[in-house]
Design a protein around this motif. Structure first.
Motif, PDB file in Angstrom:
ATOM      1  N   ILE A 266       1.039   0.458   7.512  1.00 56.60           N
ATOM      2  CA  ILE A 266      -0.311   0.700   8.015  1.00 56.60           C
ATOM      3  C   ILE A 266      -0.267   0.800   9.539  1.00 56.60           C
ATOM      4  O   ILE A 266      -0.876   1.678  10.130  1.00 56.60           O
ATOM      5  CB  ILE A 266      -1.278  -0.430   7.583  1.00 56.60           C
ATOM      6  CG1 ILE A 266      -1.369  -0.520   6.049  1.00 56.60           C
ATOM      7  CG2 ILE A 266      -2.650  -0.256   8.215  1.00 56.60           C
ATOM      8  CD1 ILE A 266      -1.963   0.685   5.370  1.00 56.60           C
TER       9      ILE A 266
ATOM     10  N   VAL B 269      -7.614   0.346   7.993  1.00 58.47           N
ATOM     11  CA  VAL B 269      -6.350   1.095   7.914  1.00 58.47           C
ATOM     12  C   VAL B 269      -5.964   1.654   9.285  1.00 58.47           C
ATOM     13  O   VAL B 269      -4.820   1.521   9.712  1.00 58.47           O
ATOM     14  CB  VAL B 269      -6.441   2.234   6.883  1.00 58.47           C
ATOM     15  CG1 VAL B 269      -5.179   3.067   6.871  1.00 58.47           C
ATOM     16  CG2 VAL B 269      -6.709   1.664   5.492  1.00 58.47           C
TER      17      VAL B 269
ATOM     18  N   SER C  84       0.844  -1.189   0.000  1.00 56.81           N
ATOM     19  CA  SER C  84       0.000   0.000   0.000  1.00 56.81           C
ATOM     20  C   SER C  84       0.883   1.244   0.000  1.00 56.81           C
ATOM     21  O   SER C  84       1.958   1.263   0.617  1.00 56.81           O
ATOM     22  CB  SER C  84      -0.885   0.003   1.251  1.00 56.81           C
ATOM     23  OG  SER C  84      -1.498   1.248   1.424  1.00 56.81           O
ATOM     24  N   SER C  85       0.424   2.276  -0.633  1.00 55.52           N
ATOM     25  CA  SER C  85       1.169   3.539  -0.604  1.00 55.52           C
ATOM     26  C   SER C  85       1.137   4.147   0.794  1.00 55.52           C
ATOM     27  O   SER C  85       1.911   5.046   1.104  1.00 55.52           O
ATOM     28  CB  SER C  85       0.576   4.521  -1.613  1.00 55.52           C
ATOM     29  OG  SER C  85      -0.752   4.861  -1.256  1.00 55.52           O
ATOM     30  N   ARG C  86       0.247   3.632   1.648  1.00 58.29           N
ATOM     31  CA  ARG C  86       0.151   4.127   3.027  1.00 58.29           C
ATOM     32  C   ARG C  86       1.019   3.339   3.997  1.00 58.29           C
ATOM     33  O   ARG C  86       0.959   3.569   5.204  1.00 58.29           O
ATOM     34  CB  ARG C  86      -1.299   4.089   3.488  1.00 58.29           C
ATOM     35  CG  ARG C  86      -2.168   5.037   2.686  1.00 58.29           C
ATOM     36  CD  ARG C  86      -3.604   4.894   3.069  1.00 58.29           C
ATOM     37  NE  ARG C  86      -4.132   3.698   2.410  1.00 58.29           N
ATOM     38  CZ  ARG C  86      -5.412   3.395   2.332  1.00 58.29           C
ATOM     39  NH1 ARG C  86      -6.304   4.173   2.891  1.00 58.29           N
ATOM     40  NH2 ARG C  86      -5.808   2.310   1.706  1.00 58.29           N
TER      41      ARG C  86
END
Length: 90
Positions: free
Chosen positions: A36, A84, A31-33
């Motif tokens: 998490i 998230v 994930s670009s996040r």
């Protein structure tokens, strides 16, 4: 105990998803996040690994391996409304 399935009262939230980023060729991508869950999400944690995450009631539930600063491994339950942002039990 009944073996009949219990219907959900409301639809489950969608699983957080991102399209495959340019240059990613494998079946999975980060994930670009990421991360998490930060490694120090809990006051005594050195690292946290998600062992299993499932949809549960109106959000998500997970089991997380939390290694403390002495590298002792512990299992913790966690909950999230969106998959998230997590609340991990201490």
């Amino acid at each position: 105990m009944s073996s009949e399935p219990v219907p959900f009262e409301a639809p489950l939230p969608p699983i957080p998803w991102e399209e495959r980023p340019p240059g990613a060729h494998g079946p999975l991508w980060r994930s670009s996040r990421n991360p998490i869950i930060e490694r120090d999400h809990l006051p005594r944690s050195n690292s946290i690994f998600n062992s299993a995450v499932v949809r549960y009631r109106d959000g998500y539930a997970g089991v997380f391996r939390v290694d403390d600063r002495r590298r002792t491994m512990n299992l913790h339950a966690g909950r999230s409304d969106d998959g998230v942002d997590w609340r991990i039990d201490e």
